[in-house]
Design a protein around this motif. Structure first.
Motif, PDB file in Angstrom:
ATOM      1  N   GLU A 270       8.102   3.717   1.032  1.00 38.18           N
ATOM      2  CA  GLU A 270       7.072   4.384   1.833  1.00 38.18           C
ATOM      3  C   GLU A 270       5.940   3.399   2.102  1.00 38.18           C
ATOM      4  N   PRO A 271       5.715   3.015   3.346  1.00 36.41           N
ATOM      5  CA  PRO A 271       4.700   1.996   3.641  1.00 36.41           C
ATOM      6  C   PRO A 271       3.314   2.295   3.066  1.00 36.41           C
ATOM      7  N   VAL A 272       2.876   3.544   3.126  1.00 36.57           N
ATOM      8  CA  VAL A 272       1.534   3.862   2.625  1.00 36.57           C
ATOM      9  C   VAL A 272       1.460   3.666   1.107  1.00 36.57           C
ATOM     10  N   VAL A 273       2.533   3.979   0.390  1.00 36.65           N
ATOM     11  CA  VAL A 273       2.567   3.784  -1.061  1.00 36.65           C
ATOM     12  C   VAL A 273       2.634   2.292  -1.376  1.00 36.65           C
ATOM     13  N   ALA A 274       3.521   1.585  -0.693  1.00 37.05           N
ATOM     14  CA  ALA A 274       3.676   0.140  -0.920  1.00 37.05           C
ATOM     15  C   ALA A 274       2.369  -0.604  -0.630  1.00 37.05           C
TER      16      ALA A 274
ATOM     17  N   TYR B  18      -9.147   2.128 -11.257  1.00 36.80           N
ATOM     18  CA  TYR B  18      -8.832   3.539 -11.475  1.00 36.80           C
ATOM     19  C   TYR B  18      -8.678   4.249 -10.125  1.00 36.80           C
ATOM     20  N   ALA B  19      -9.593   3.975  -9.209  1.00 36.89           N
ATOM     21  CA  ALA B  19      -9.525   4.593  -7.881  1.00 36.89           C
ATOM     22  C   ALA B  19      -8.270   4.139  -7.140  1.00 36.89           C
ATOM     23  N   GLY B  20      -7.875   2.881  -7.333  1.00 36.46           N
ATOM     24  CA  GLY B  20      -6.657   2.390  -6.703  1.00 36.46           C
ATOM     25  C   GLY B  20      -5.423   3.112  -7.201  1.00 36.46           C
ATOM     26  N   ALA B  21      -5.406   3.427  -8.497  1.00 40.75           N
ATOM     27  CA  ALA B  21      -4.285   4.211  -9.053  1.00 40.75           C
ATOM     28  C   ALA B  21      -4.288   5.617  -8.465  1.00 40.75           C
ATOM     29  N   GLN B  22      -5.463   6.191  -8.308  1.00 43.40           N
ATOM     30  CA  GLN B  22      -5.564   7.520  -7.707  1.00 43.40           C
ATOM     31  C   GLN B  22      -5.095   7.484  -6.258  1.00 43.40           C
ATOM     32  N   GLN B  23      -5.339   6.377  -5.579  1.00 47.56           N
ATOM     33  CA  GLN B  23      -4.880   6.218  -4.197  1.00 47.56           C
ATOM     34  C   GLN B  23      -3.354   6.231  -4.145  1.00 47.56           C
ATOM     35  N   ILE B  24      -2.709   5.611  -5.123  1.00 49.00           N
ATOM     36  CA  ILE B  24      -1.241   5.629  -5.180  1.00 49.00           C
ATOM     37  C   ILE B  24      -0.739   7.054  -5.394  1.00 49.00           C
ATOM     38  N   VAL B  25      -1.402   7.796  -6.289  1.00 49.77           N
ATOM     39  CA  VAL B  25      -1.020   9.197  -6.516  1.00 49.77           C
ATOM     40  C   VAL B  25      -1.136   9.972  -5.206  1.00 49.77           C
ATOM     41  N   SER B  26      -2.236   9.780  -4.493  1.00 49.08           N
ATOM     42  CA  SER B  26      -2.429  10.472  -3.207  1.00 49.08           C
ATOM     43  C   SER B  26      -1.390  10.046  -2.173  1.00 49.08           C
ATOM     44  N   ALA B  27      -1.093   8.757  -2.137  1.00 48.67           N
ATOM     45  CA  ALA B  27      -0.096   8.248  -1.173  1.00 48.67           C
ATOM     46  C   ALA B  27       1.270   8.858  -1.450  1.00 48.67           C
ATOM     47  N   PHE B  28       1.640   8.951  -2.715  1.00 52.40           N
ATOM     48  CA  PHE B  28       2.912   9.586  -3.060  1.00 52.40           C
ATOM     49  C   PHE B  28       2.904  11.051  -2.647  1.00 52.40           C
ATOM     50  N   SER B  29       1.771  11.713  -2.827  1.00 45.19           N
ATOM     51  CA  SER B  29       1.697  13.146  -2.470  1.00 45.19           C
ATOM     52  C   SER B  29       1.919  13.364  -0.986  1.00 45.19           C
ATOM     53  N   GLY B  30       1.480  12.421  -0.160  1.00 42.24           N
ATOM     54  CA  GLY B  30       1.640  12.559   1.280  1.00 42.24           C
ATOM     55  C   GLY B  30       2.951  12.005   1.810  1.00 42.24           C
TER      56      GLY B  30
END
Length: 189
Positions: A108-112, A174-186
């Protein structure tokens, strides 16, 4: 001074003996809660992440340079521990101790992109984390941030409220990890 003696005699048909009142129990010492028992699958996935080498994720180590090739951020959420893993190759995963997670974010490009951005940011903040040899999960209400580098492991544990504050030095990780969680959710499943 006279002593008064009292003799207790059992009543007819009774076999109970009188005993002095029991001393009050000492107050219980504060014992910290034991660490949570983690499922074997979660522990195995976590171990794979920590044992990943640069060549496993297509990263070319640069001679003489300590290079971050992976970031692992762990925190408590939804009644368990979440482990967010990101590699410079764009590979990313989320493991949850209470079940579930996502593997294969590179598709997934947004996750990668979020994974690569987190690793790049970690390279900038490399010296903010001391070298470590062990990687325990975070204590309750804490976050652990680990950097997988070509020179070994670096890591730190911080209070979750502190690291979530925008002015905390390690908040971007920490925020970058949260961004990955959000990217996976979408991302599509």
């Amino acid at each position: 001074m006279a002593l008064l003696a009292v003799v207790l005699t059992p009543l007819a048909g009774s076999t109970a003996l009188a005993q002095p009142p029991a001393a009050p129990a000492p107050p219980a010492a504060h014992v910290p809660a034991p660490p949570p028992a983690y499922p074997d699958t979660y522990l195995a996935l976590r171990e794979v992440a920590f044992s990943t080498k640069p060549e496993d994720v297509e990263i070319q180590a640069k001679p003489g340079v300590e290079q971050v090739y992976g970031v692992i951020v762990e925190f408590h959420a939804s009644g368990g521990t979440s482990t967010v893993v990101a590699f410079g190759s764009g590979d990313a995963s989320i493991y949850r101790s209470n079940g579930g997670g996502k593997i294969g974010g590179r598709r997934e490009p947004v996750v990668a992109d979020a994974a690569r951005a987190l690793v790049a940011l970690a390279q900038i903040q490399l010296t903010d984390l001391p070298k470590v040899t062990q990687y325990p999960p975070p204590a309750p209400d804490h976050v652990t941030v680990y950097l997988l580098t070509t020179a070994g492991l670096r890591g730190v544990e911080k209070d979750q409220i502190d690291i979530a504050a925008a002015d905390d030095r390690l908040n971007p990780l920490y925020a970058g990890a949260q961004q990955i969680v959000s990217a996976f959710s979408g991302a599509p499943s």
